[in-house]
Motif scaffolding. Structure first.
Motif, short mmCIF file in Angstrom:
data_model
loop_
_atom_site.label_atom_id
_atom_site.label_comp_id
_atom_site.label_asym_id
_atom_site.label_seq_id
_atom_site.Cartn_x
_atom_site.Cartn_y
_atom_site.Cartn_z
N ILE A 222 1.46 -6.99 -48.69
CA ILE A 222 2.37 -7.59 -49.67
C ILE A 222 1.70 -7.68 -51.05
CG2 ILE A 222 1.83 -9.99 -48.99
CD1 ILE A 222 5.21 -8.60 -50.29
N LEU A 223 0.39 -7.82 -51.10
CA LEU A 223 -0.28 -7.81 -52.41
C LEU A 223 -0.08 -6.43 -53.07
CD1 LEU A 223 -3.59 -9.80 -51.72
CD2 LEU A 223 -1.43 -10.64 -52.64
N LYS A 224 -0.14 -5.41 -52.25
CA LYS A 224 0.09 -4.04 -52.74
C LYS A 224 1.56 -3.88 -53.17
CE LYS A 224 -0.66 0.53 -52.91
NZ LYS A 224 -1.58 1.13 -53.87
N VAL A 225 2.48 -4.33 -52.33
CA VAL A 225 3.91 -4.22 -52.66
C VAL A 225 4.21 -4.98 -53.95
CG1 VAL A 225 6.24 -4.87 -51.91
CG2 VAL A 225 4.66 -3.81 -50.29
N ALA A 226 3.60 -6.15 -54.11
CA ALA A 226 3.84 -6.94 -55.33
C ALA A 226 3.36 -6.17 -56.56
CB ALA A 226 3.13 -8.30 -55.23
N GLY A 227 2.24 -5.48 -56.41
CA GLY A 227 1.74 -4.67 -57.52
C GLY A 227 2.70 -3.54 -57.87
N ILE A 228 3.35 -2.99 -56.85
CA ILE A 228 4.28 -1.88 -57.09
C ILE A 228 5.59 -2.39 -57.69
CG2 ILE A 228 5.68 -0.09 -55.95
CD1 ILE A 228 3.43 0.04 -53.79
N LEU A 229 6.12 -3.43 -57.10
CA LEU A 229 7.47 -3.87 -57.49
C LEU A 229 7.49 -4.89 -58.62
CD1 LEU A 229 9.27 -4.11 -54.02
CD2 LEU A 229 9.76 -2.50 -55.86
N THR A 230 6.39 -5.59 -58.84
CA THR A 230 6.27 -6.67 -59.84
C THR A 230 7.14 -7.86 -59.46
OG1 THR A 230 8.05 -6.20 -61.44
CG2 THR A 230 6.01 -4.91 -61.66
N VAL A 231 7.02 -8.92 -60.23
CA VAL A 231 7.72 -10.17 -59.86
C VAL A 231 9.24 -10.05 -59.97
CG1 VAL A 231 5.86 -11.81 -60.34
CG2 VAL A 231 7.38 -11.11 -62.19
N LEU A 325 -5.02 1.52 -46.85
CA LEU A 325 -4.91 0.27 -47.64
C LEU A 325 -6.23 -0.50 -47.61
CD1 LEU A 325 -2.81 -1.54 -49.18
CD2 LEU A 325 -2.44 -2.71 -47.00
N THR A 326 -6.64 -0.99 -48.77
CA THR A 326 -7.88 -1.78 -48.84
C THR A 326 -7.56 -3.19 -49.31
OG1 THR A 326 -8.28 -1.08 -51.10
CG2 THR A 326 -9.29 0.27 -49.37
N PRO A 327 -8.50 -4.13 -49.13
CA PRO A 327 -8.23 -5.51 -49.57
C PRO A 327 -7.97 -5.59 -51.07
CG PRO A 327 -10.17 -5.42 -48.16
CD PRO A 327 -9.80 -4.01 -48.46
N PHE A 333 -2.75 -15.84 -62.75
CA PHE A 333 -1.53 -16.37 -63.37
C PHE A 333 -0.24 -15.71 -62.94
CE2 PHE A 333 -4.90 -17.10 -66.72
CZ PHE A 333 -5.13 -18.42 -66.35
N THR A 334 -0.33 -14.60 -62.23
CA THR A 334 0.89 -13.97 -61.74
C THR A 334 0.53 -13.24 -60.45
OG1 THR A 334 2.76 -12.55 -62.35
CG2 THR A 334 0.60 -11.89 -63.20
N PRO A 335 1.41 -13.28 -59.46
CA PRO A 335 1.03 -12.72 -58.16
C PRO A 335 1.15 -11.20 -58.07
CG PRO A 335 3.17 -13.80 -58.03
CD PRO A 335 2.67 -14.03 -59.41
N ASP A 336 1.66 -10.56 -59.13
CA ASP A 336 1.85 -9.11 -59.05
C ASP A 336 0.76 -8.31 -59.75
OD1 ASP A 336 2.54 -9.91 -61.58
OD2 ASP A 336 4.43 -8.83 -61.67
N LEU A 337 -0.22 -9.00 -60.29
CA LEU A 337 -1.33 -8.29 -60.94
C LEU A 337 -2.34 -7.93 -59.85
CD1 LEU A 337 -2.63 -7.32 -63.52
CD2 LEU A 337 -3.35 -9.63 -64.01
N ALA A 338 -2.10 -6.76 -59.24
CA ALA A 338 -2.84 -6.40 -58.03
C ALA A 338 -4.06 -5.55 -58.35
CB ALA A 338 -1.91 -5.62 -57.09
N THR A 339 -5.19 -5.95 -57.79
CA THR A 339 -6.42 -5.18 -58.01
C THR A 339 -7.13 -4.96 -56.68
OG1 THR A 339 -6.63 -6.35 -60.11
CG2 THR A 339 -8.54 -5.08 -59.38
#
Ligand code: SF4
Length: 761
Positions: A222-231, A325-327, A333-339
């Motif tokens: 879901i961290l990856k999906v959030a990075g793709i789809l954004t908030v 997929l890696t950790p 400040f925002t859950p979609d800034l995925a690194t």
């Protein structure tokens, strides 16, 4: 007498739902005319009208549904139940539960904190306990656990539909439900036996291939999906996960993924019924649900053709290979800034994020399962065995008493206790909702924390706007806690132990489910009375925590004229900005008191400051609630102007009720988050959007606003607003709205509840 048969654990209800599945699916298949996704199957089997008589257009049609159950948490339940009390019913119409989880602060540790929480909130807990007792609602007492973990353990079932007064209700998608976060007013409708309306969601398919390994966890999906789809990417959509990778995830791992669907704005997320769900249901004492579900298993997942050619059936498709997929660390400040962890150091240095970590937190409804605790505990055990002295403080909130009791029995809590500075907090939300008495947070120093929660907006955990919060899996949180640094990559980096040797942490190991089964002594559940008519619900008129509601006034049928702009909110304006949590949680049952936090977190576009707006009557600047109260006292209408995705975040209807209570007439924004838009409508507020987003820039601080055609308010018809500037020039701005006939009736009546009451008479 307590109920002999407690409706809140109603297997008969589940069987009835399953009995109607074949017929309703057949009807839906015929109407829709093509293979069905799981989401469509659940939606079409829960139509208020019964068998489908028309195909609903995704993203467009409003549809009436009949959810199977309702769940509420203590912060939102207060207002929901205060509203339900107004509806004139004797019992709830569908199985419903309330959960005392948000009001307990994390400070020193579970026992003391829980007692302190009970002492501080006894008035509210007694209110909830008595209202639940009276109206047939199951009550999970303080310490019983976090709502979504308790629902997953006791109530969620494949193919069911649930609503809950919390945006992370979506967690129940882990057991194959369509579970949706709503405002209290929606819960009131369903508990009162009425239909619940939702715009037919669009569908995003996420195909999971491969299998996770090593340090990767369901959280990373879901961290990856959030990075793709954004908030905003999931707005108005159900996210449906499928593929061999989906089947390899545990049910609680699926819950984690669905839980954080709220962070991408998704209506909900779900997975098809599979063996992981069978295992979880059986382990949590629900073999009867498995037996019932197995009889219609083909209907509890998407059609094979849909998953074979998903691009033809979903509005959007994403594919993730779990083997690759890696950790990840998402934030700040925002859950979609995925690194990805491997890239974190460079990114943090470029952005000036503090790398040292003082606190690491495991818990929240997102990641507090038995499996989560066991995997994180394995990391701690390994570090201790290798002589590594941990650097940060590790806080843990187990998800439920059942999880805590079992994890205690199986030694995982002892593993954490071996970690110097570990604190086991109450089975409750705690730091996730700002209920955290973090020493030194008031100093406002720039710092970083890491947690396994879902949200990381500024100030959310400890109230300090300079705390950079990063979201990660429980096992990564444990690893970072040990190293004390955010840029620690356990896959490649070593740690120096107390003997001065370089050691590497082993990969996490855990247990999907307890080998000896779950156990619990007292799960903290209170069943309601069979006949609640004699149960008295007390609300003191002098209470500052609870206040009986008064009706909002009906619309006078006239155009709004001479309105002032209370605030033009700049940028992100979440429900946390509109109705802040933390210390304000205690006023969730008292509308007038909590209104003193209205919009205090929103940035005023005219001075870029928070809680400082111009009072046009005096020319002076003041706090937003105080200025609005002054306008109300003077009989001057106001509007609130906002940016994109206004009201994202949570389902709390206080964010809609407060402006309504204080006399704001309309909220005009570039776009709304779905739940908040509905909440505004329910409370009889006008929630409208710019037809041309660039018009946001035309609105000036000293403007006077006139609505020119509100008296012709109708579905699909734009509204015309005149902005008269201080120099006498004018701009005409067109606004769109999504009100249908019924919602316009709510507006006219003053609120949806006013309309229910009128119809009861
Ligand atoms: Fe509680 Fe946090 Fe989950 Fe909300 S997101 S229910 S506050 S644990």
């Amino acid at each position: 007498t307590k109920l002999k048969y407690d409706m809140t654990f109603d297997i008969d209800m589940i069987k009835k739902v399953y009995e109607r599945y074949p017929e309703r699916i057949a009807a839906a298949r015929q109407i829709v005319g093509k293979p069905l996704t799981l989401s469509e199957k659940i939606l079409y089997t829960h139509l208020w009208e019964g068998n489908a008589t028309q195909a609903y257009e995704r993203g467009n049609s409003y549809v009436d549904f009949a959810p199977d159950r309702v769940a509420m948490q203590d912060a939102t339940a207060q207002m929901a139940l205060l509203q339900f009390m107004q509806a004139g019913k004797t019992k709830v119409a569908v199985p419903s539960t309330a959960h005392a989880d948000h009001l307990i602060q994390a400070k020193v540790g579970a026992d003391k904190d829980l007692q302190e929480g009970i002492n501080k909130n006894s008035e509210v807990f007694n209110f909830l306990s008595s209202v639940c007792d009276k109206y047939g609602i199951g009550f999970w007492k303080p310490g019983a656990g976090i709502i979504h973990q308790v629902v997953l353990e006791n109530y969620a079932f494949p193919g069911g539909m649930m609503i809950g007064t919390d945006s992370h209700t979506v967690n129940a998608g882990g057991l194959g439900m369509v579970a949706i976060g709503v405002g209290g007013a929606d819960a009131v409708d369903v508990m009162a036996g009425m239909a619940w309306e939702l715009k037919m969601p669009k569908l995003i398919g996420v195909k999971l291939t491969g299998k996770m390994n090593g340090w990767t966890s369901a959280k990373d999906v879901i961290l990856k999906v959030a990075g793709i789809l954004t908030v905003k990417g999931g707005t108005g959509c159900i996210v449906e996960y499928f593929g061999e990778g989906a089947e390899s995830l545990s049910a609680t791992g699926k819950g984690t993924i669905c839980n954080m669907g709220a962070e991408i704005g998704a209506t909900t997320s779900t997975f098809g019924y599979d063996d992981s769900m069978r295992r979880y249901l059986a382990a949590t004492g629900r073999q009867d649900v498995v037996d019932a579900a197995d009889q219609i298993a083909e209907h509890l997942t998407g059609d094979a053709e849909v998953y074979a050619n998903p691009e033809q059936y979903f509005d959007q498709l994403i594919e993730i290979n779990l083997s690759e997929l890696t950790p990840h660390l998402n934030g700040p400040f925002t859950p979609d800034l995925a690194t990805p962890v491997a890239e974190f150091r460079a990114k943090a240095e470029a952005n000036g994020w503090p790398l040292e970590v003082e606190w690491a937190l495991i818990g929240s409804c997102t990641n507090s399962s038995y499996e989560d605790l066991s995997r994180a505990a394995s990391i701690v055990e390994d570090a201790v065995a290798k002589g590594v002295k941990p650097k940060a403080i590790l806080g843990i909130n187990p998800g439920s008493e059942q999880v805590k009791f079992t994890a205690e029995r199986d030694g995982f809590l002892d593993s954490f206790r071996k970690f110097e500075n570990a604190r086991i907090f109450t089975n409750a939300c705690g730091p996730c909702i700002g209920q955290w008495d973090r020493e030194g947070a008031e100093k406002g120093e720039k710092n970083s924390i890491i947690h396994s929660f879902n949200r990381n907006f500024a100030k959310r955990a400890d109230g300090n706007p300079n705390t950079h919060a990063f979201v990660a899996s429980p096992e990564m949180v444990a690893a970072v806690a040990i190293s004390g640094r955010l840029d620690f990559n356990p896959i490649t980096d070593t740690l120096t132990n107390q003997a001065g040797e370089q050691v590497k942490l082993d990969e996490p190991k855990g247990f999907e489910l307890p080998e000896k089964g779950f156990a619990v002594d007292d799960n903290g559940y209170q069943a309601p009375s069979e006949d609640g008519s004699s149960v008295v619900v007390n609300v003191s008129p002098t209470s500052d925590r609870l206040q009986l509601l008064e009706e909002f006034p009906a619309w006078d049928g006239k155009n709004i004229e001479g309105a002032k702009v209370l605030i033009k909110a700049f940028g992100k304006c979440t429900t946390d900005h509109i109705s802040m949590a933390g210390p304000w949680l205690k006023y969730r049952g008292h509308l007038d008191n909590i209104s003193n936090n209205m919009l205090i977190g929103a940035v005023n576009a005219y001075n870029m400051e928070t809680n400082k707006v111009k009072n046009e009557l005096t020319g002076e600047y003041g706090e937003v609630p105080a200025v609005q109260r002054a306008y109300k006292a003077a009989g001057v209408p106001t509007i609130v102007v906002g940016d994109q995705n206004y009201g994202e975040g949570s389902s709390r209807e206080h964010a809609a009720m407060e402006p309504r209570h204080l006399g704001v007439k309309a909220v005009l924004v570039k776009s709304f988050a779905r739940i908040h838009e509905t909440n505004l409508k329910k409370q009889g507020m006008l929630g409208i959007t710019f037809a041309n987003e660039a018009d946001y820039d035309k609105i000036q601080e000293d403007d006077t606003v006139n609505f020119l055609d509100l008296d012709q308010f109708a579905p699909g018809k734009q509204l015309t607003l005149e902005f008269v500037h201080a120099d006498g020039t004018k701009d005409i701005i067109m606004a769109n709205h999504t009100y249908n006939d019924q919602q316009i009736d709510w507006f006219k009546a003053g609120s949806a509840l006013n309309l229910i009451k009128q119809q009861e008479k």
